[in-house]
Design a protein around this motif. Structure first.
Motif, PDB file in Angstrom:
ATOM      1  N   GLY A  61      -2.100  23.185   5.921  1.00  0.00           N
ATOM      2  CA  GLY A  61      -3.363  22.630   5.469  1.00  0.00           C
ATOM      3  C   GLY A  61      -3.335  21.182   5.068  1.00  0.00           C
ATOM      4  N   ASP A  62      -2.306  20.446   5.488  1.00  0.00           N
ATOM      5  CA  ASP A  62      -2.216  19.035   5.107  1.00  0.00           C
ATOM      6  C   ASP A  62      -2.616  18.095   6.237  1.00  0.00           C
ATOM      7  OD1 ASP A  62      -0.092  19.337   6.822  1.00  0.00           O
ATOM      8  OD2 ASP A  62       1.446  18.627   5.426  1.00  0.00           O
ATOM      9  N   GLY A  63      -3.107  18.664   7.343  1.00  0.00           N
ATOM     10  CA  GLY A  63      -3.536  17.845   8.462  1.00  0.00           C
ATOM     11  C   GLY A  63      -2.449  17.472   9.441  1.00  0.00           C
ATOM     12  N   LEU A  64      -1.208  17.841   9.174  1.00  0.00           N
ATOM     13  CA  LEU A  64      -0.087  17.543  10.070  1.00  0.00           C
ATOM     14  C   LEU A  64       0.343  18.799  10.816  1.00  0.00           C
ATOM     15  CD1 LEU A  64       2.141  15.309   7.746  1.00  0.00           C
ATOM     16  CD2 LEU A  64       0.519  14.549   9.501  1.00  0.00           C
ATOM     17  N   PRO A  65       0.638  18.686  12.110  1.00  0.00           N
ATOM     18  CA  PRO A  65       1.108  19.846  12.861  1.00  0.00           C
ATOM     19  C   PRO A  65       2.515  20.266  12.427  1.00  0.00           C
ATOM     20  CG  PRO A  65       0.239  18.162  14.327  1.00  0.00           C
ATOM     21  CD  PRO A  65       0.406  17.529  12.978  1.00  0.00           C
ATOM     22  N   ASP A  66       2.651  21.528  12.103  1.00  0.00           N
ATOM     23  CA  ASP A  66       3.949  22.122  11.806  1.00  0.00           C
ATOM     24  C   ASP A  66       4.394  22.920  13.021  1.00  0.00           C
ATOM     25  OD1 ASP A  66       3.650  21.334   8.927  1.00  0.00           O
ATOM     26  OD2 ASP A  66       2.028  22.806   9.020  1.00  0.00           O
ATOM     27  N   VAL A  67       5.577  23.506  12.959  1.00  0.00           N
ATOM     28  CA  VAL A  67       6.110  24.280  14.082  1.00  0.00           C
ATOM     29  C   VAL A  67       6.669  25.604  13.561  1.00  0.00           C
ATOM     30  CG1 VAL A  67       7.852  24.365  15.911  1.00  0.00           C
ATOM     31  CG2 VAL A  67       6.668  22.212  15.425  1.00  0.00           C
ATOM     32  N   ILE A  68       6.323  26.699  14.248  1.00  0.00           N
ATOM     33  CA  ILE A  68       6.925  27.996  13.959  1.00  0.00           C
ATOM     34  C   ILE A  68       7.801  28.387  15.139  1.00  0.00           C
ATOM     35  CG2 ILE A  68       6.518  30.451  13.553  1.00  0.00           C
ATOM     36  CD1 ILE A  68       4.034  29.788  12.037  1.00  0.00           C
ATOM     37  N   THR A  69       9.040  28.781  14.847  1.00  0.00           N
ATOM     38  CA  THR A  69       9.998  29.188  15.875  1.00  0.00           C
ATOM     39  C   THR A  69      10.587  30.544  15.520  1.00  0.00           C
ATOM     40  OG1 THR A  69      12.017  28.320  14.858  1.00  0.00           O
ATOM     41  CG2 THR A  69      10.648  26.751  16.072  1.00  0.00           C
ATOM     42  N   ASP A  70      11.315  31.097  16.476  1.00  0.00           N
ATOM     43  CA  ASP A  70      12.004  32.350  16.221  1.00  0.00           C
ATOM     44  C   ASP A  70      13.449  32.225  16.694  1.00  0.00           C
ATOM     45  OD1 ASP A  70      11.073  35.168  15.249  1.00  0.00           O
ATOM     46  OD2 ASP A  70      12.529  35.569  16.828  1.00  0.00           O
ATOM     47  N   ASN A  71      14.384  32.240  15.741  1.00  0.00           N
ATOM     48  CA  ASN A  71      15.808  32.158  16.035  1.00  0.00           C
ATOM     49  C   ASN A  71      16.583  32.580  14.793  1.00  0.00           C
ATOM     50  OD1 ASN A  71      15.843  29.806  14.316  1.00  0.00           O
ATOM     51  ND2 ASN A  71      15.220  28.556  16.065  1.00  0.00           N
ATOM     52  N   ARG A  72      17.881  32.653  14.911  1.00  0.00           N
ATOM     53  CA  ARG A  72      18.738  33.026  13.779  1.00  0.00           C
ATOM     54  C   ARG A  72      18.300  34.350  13.141  1.00  0.00           C
ATOM     55  NH1 ARG A  72      17.489  27.537  12.845  1.00  0.00           N
ATOM     56  NH2 ARG A  72      19.231  26.093  13.226  1.00  0.00           N
ATOM     57  N   GLN A  73      17.716  35.236  13.969  1.00  0.00           N
ATOM     58  CA  GLN A  73      17.195  36.513  13.468  1.00  0.00           C
ATOM     59  C   GLN A  73      16.046  36.322  12.488  1.00  0.00           C
ATOM     60  OE1 GLN A  73      18.858  38.290  16.051  1.00  0.00           O
ATOM     61  NE2 GLN A  73      18.412  39.838  14.519  1.00  0.00           N
ATOM     62  N   LYS A  74      15.384  35.156  12.557  1.00  0.00           N
ATOM     63  CA  LYS A  74      14.298  34.863  11.630  1.00  0.00           C
ATOM     64  C   LYS A  74      13.139  34.183  12.369  1.00  0.00           C
ATOM     65  CE  LYS A  74      17.524  33.768   7.836  1.00  0.00           C
ATOM     66  NZ  LYS A  74      17.982  32.682   6.910  1.00  0.00           N
ATOM     67  N   THR A  75      11.947  34.399  11.842  1.00  0.00           N
ATOM     68  CA  THR A  75      10.812  33.568  12.200  1.00  0.00           C
ATOM     69  C   THR A  75      10.700  32.507  11.124  1.00  0.00           C
ATOM     70  OG1 THR A  75       9.678  35.452  13.213  1.00  0.00           O
ATOM     71  CG2 THR A  75       8.343  33.521  12.681  1.00  0.00           C
ATOM     72  N   LEU A  77       9.097  28.672   9.708  1.00  0.00           N
ATOM     73  CA  LEU A  77       8.130  27.593   9.713  1.00  0.00           C
ATOM     74  C   LEU A  77       8.852  26.291   9.393  1.00  0.00           C
ATOM     75  CD1 LEU A  77       5.253  26.277   9.475  1.00  0.00           C
ATOM     76  CD2 LEU A  77       5.259  27.074   7.088  1.00  0.00           C
ATOM     77  N   PHE A  78       8.713  25.300  10.277  1.00  0.00           N
ATOM     78  CA  PHE A  78       9.276  23.977  10.038  1.00  0.00           C
ATOM     79  C   PHE A  78       8.126  23.048   9.648  1.00  0.00           C
ATOM     80  CE2 PHE A  78      12.496  26.072  12.470  1.00  0.00           C
ATOM     81  CZ  PHE A  78      13.692  25.584  11.960  1.00  0.00           C
ATOM     82  N   VAL A  79       8.162  22.595   8.409  1.00  0.00           N
ATOM     83  CA  VAL A  79       7.048  21.865   7.827  1.00  0.00           C
ATOM     84  C   VAL A  79       7.174  20.373   8.128  1.00  0.00           C
ATOM     85  CG1 VAL A  79       5.811  21.330   5.687  1.00  0.00           C
ATOM     86  CG2 VAL A  79       6.884  23.588   5.986  1.00  0.00           C
ATOM     87  N   ALA A  80       6.128  19.809   8.728  1.00  0.00           N
ATOM     88  CA  ALA A  80       6.085  18.371   9.012  1.00  0.00           C
ATOM     89  C   ALA A  80       5.861  17.595   7.714  1.00  0.00           C
ATOM     90  CB  ALA A  80       4.960  18.092  10.000  1.00  0.00           C
ATOM     91  N   PRO A  81       6.337  16.356   7.641  1.00  0.00           N
ATOM     92  CA  PRO A  81       7.004  15.608   8.718  1.00  0.00           C
ATOM     93  C   PRO A  81       8.518  15.696   8.700  1.00  0.00           C
ATOM     94  CG  PRO A  81       6.476  14.131   6.926  1.00  0.00           C
ATOM     95  CD  PRO A  81       5.969  15.482   6.502  1.00  0.00           C
ATOM     96  N   ASP A  82       9.095  16.344   7.684  1.00  0.00           N
ATOM     97  CA  ASP A  82      10.553  16.366   7.547  1.00  0.00           C
ATOM     98  C   ASP A  82      11.198  17.598   8.167  1.00  0.00           C
ATOM     99  OD1 ASP A  82      10.410  13.974   6.086  1.00  0.00           O
ATOM    100  OD2 ASP A  82      10.043  15.073   4.227  1.00  0.00           O
ATOM    101  N   TRP A  83      10.375  18.547   8.645  1.00  0.00           N
ATOM    102  CA  TRP A  83      10.832  19.757   9.306  1.00  0.00           C
ATOM    103  C   TRP A  83      11.707  20.626   8.399  1.00  0.00           C
ATOM    104  CZ3 TRP A  83       7.295  19.763  12.535  1.00  0.00           C
ATOM    105  CH2 TRP A  83       6.966  18.645  13.315  1.00  0.00           C
ATOM    106  N   LYS A  84      11.287  20.721   7.146  1.00  0.00           N
ATOM    107  CA  LYS A  84      11.978  21.614   6.213  1.00  0.00           C
ATOM    108  C   LYS A  84      11.688  23.057   6.612  1.00  0.00           C
ATOM    109  CE  LYS A  84      12.184  23.008   1.357  1.00  0.00           C
ATOM    110  NZ  LYS A  84      11.648  22.780  -0.020  1.00  0.00           N
TER     111      LYS A  84
END
Length: 394
Positions: A61-75, A77-84
């Motif tokens: 909800g901050d206006g920046l595109p984040d990314v959701i992936t599936d790996n390491r046996q986990k789903t 969320l990588f939060v923009a802009p630092d991809w935490k």
């Protein structure tokens, strides 16, 4: 040697070098015009993890595109802009989601996530909490009766103004062997035990189907669907085809199958698009377990090569990459390890533009990752063990 003879030999040598360079471009094995777009900047979201799917959206909800992936046996969320990274879901088995979608399922104004496991089949959705990067994302069942889910696609199938979900059921495994299905979101998605499976191609999609494309192919106002089946040694039935299914007035009933081509070894991806600007929907397709990106011209489905030789282009986007009003294509081939987009001149003639090299893939999405008004490319790099996005310089 006389000076004039020497000058003649020099000129002949220069001519031969220039001719060889022109010959290499015009008659290369690719068989089409190409150019290097190597100035696309590569950004790393995640690395050191075997990743099959990645999807972008503003999940915080901050206006920046984040990314959701599936790996390491986990789903995750990588939060923009630092991809935490934030863990949303942990798999209990040694399985992972092979494809994904996102849309507002519960009608609360934010994006939820849908993930699909291949076999045994499982589709779940994760409810985004009020704070996407902090709260718990609760998982709920969509379906576990379709098996071999390689492709998910969102679309309004029944014309009620709400988003539905389509999925492949590629495995020869009951109860919906080698079929295609669509699911409508329940009226009460937070309390529903599962979503109803509408089998629109009942045991009528053999040969290991892959990804889906949707659109009103015949112009009757209803949403149709298309897919491809790779065939090959692992298929129990004949594959190597692309086909589309015509939706009836009542889409919960059986749809009518129309063959596009049955000479497509390794067929995987297909999307409807008006490629040549004649007002008719054509198809852009790729053979991700073979070679080639092609387009099929409506209404006879004559095949045209976009890139005949690219190896294993297992992902495909059909969008206007350069904002000039026509539909282009983009892929990242795990065989050739090339990320590229194909510029359409508006008449169905394409120029390949290389975005990146030494990059494997399984999934690609066109999305404005830097919010600058143009489309970038997000790649889930299976064998490269990374998730990256390429910044569109236009």
């Amino acid at each position: 040697m006389a000076k004039t003879e020497f000058d003649h030999l020099v000129l002949e040598s220069v001519f031969r070098m220039r001719f060889s360079a022109v010959f290499a471009i015009l008659f290369s094995p690719l068989g089409f015009a190409f150019a290097d777009d190597g100035h696309w900047k590569k950004h790393i979201v995640d690395q050191d993890a075997h990743t099959m799917t990645a999807i972008a959206g503003d999940f915080t909800g901050d206006g920046l595109p984040d990314v959701i992936t599936d790996n390491r046996q986990k789903t995750q969320l990588f939060v923009a802009p630092d991809w935490k990274p934030v863990t949303l879901f942990e798999h209990k088995e040694t399985k992972w989601f092979i494809h994904s979608e996102c849309f507002d399922i519960d009608g609360d104004g934010d994006l939820d996530y849908v993930g699909a496991r291949y076999n045994p089949g499982l589709i779940i959705w994760l409810e985004q909490p009020s704070e996407g990067a902090k709260g718990r994302w609760r998982d709920r069942l969509v379906d576990d009766t379709v098996h071999g889910i390689h492709g998910l696609m969102k679309a309004d199938v029944d014309g009620d103004g709400k988003v539905d979900l389509l999925a492949t059921s590629a495995q020869d495994k009951p109860p919906h062997n080698e079929s295609l299905a669509w699911f409508s979101v329940p009226d009460q998605p937070l309390s529903a035990e599962r979503w109803k499976a509408n089998i629109f191609a009942d045991k009528d999609a053999p040969g290991l189907t892959h990804y889906l494309g949707v659109g009103d192919i015949n112009g009757d106002g209803r949403m149709d669907a298309a897919t491809g089946a790779k065939g090959g040694a692992n298929a129990t039935s004949t594959g190597e085809w692309f086909a589309w299914w015509e939706s009836p007035v009542d889409p919960s009933q059986a749809w009518t199958k129309h063959l596009i081509s049955d000479q497509e070894p390794g067929a995987t991806n297909i999307h409807p698009a008006d490629v040549n600007g004649d007002g008719k929907l054509d198809f852009i397709a790729s053979r991700g377990h073979g070679r080639g990106v092609v387009w099929f011209e409506a209404p006879s489905w004559q095949r045209h090569d976009i890139d005949a030789d690219i190896k294993e282009p297992h992902c495909l986007a059909a969008v206007d990459m350069d904002g000039d009003g026509d539909i282009d294509a983009a892929t990242c081939a795990f065989g050739d390890k090339i990320a590229a987009w194909y510029e359409n001149d508006g008449s169905g003639n394409f120029t390949r533009r290389v975005v990146g090299t030494d990059q494997e893939s399984y999934d690609i999405r066109a999305f404005d990752m830097d919010v600058d008004g143009d489309l970038d490319l997000l790649v889930a790099g299976r064998g490269s063990k990374n998730v990256v996005w390429y910044e569109n310089p236009k």
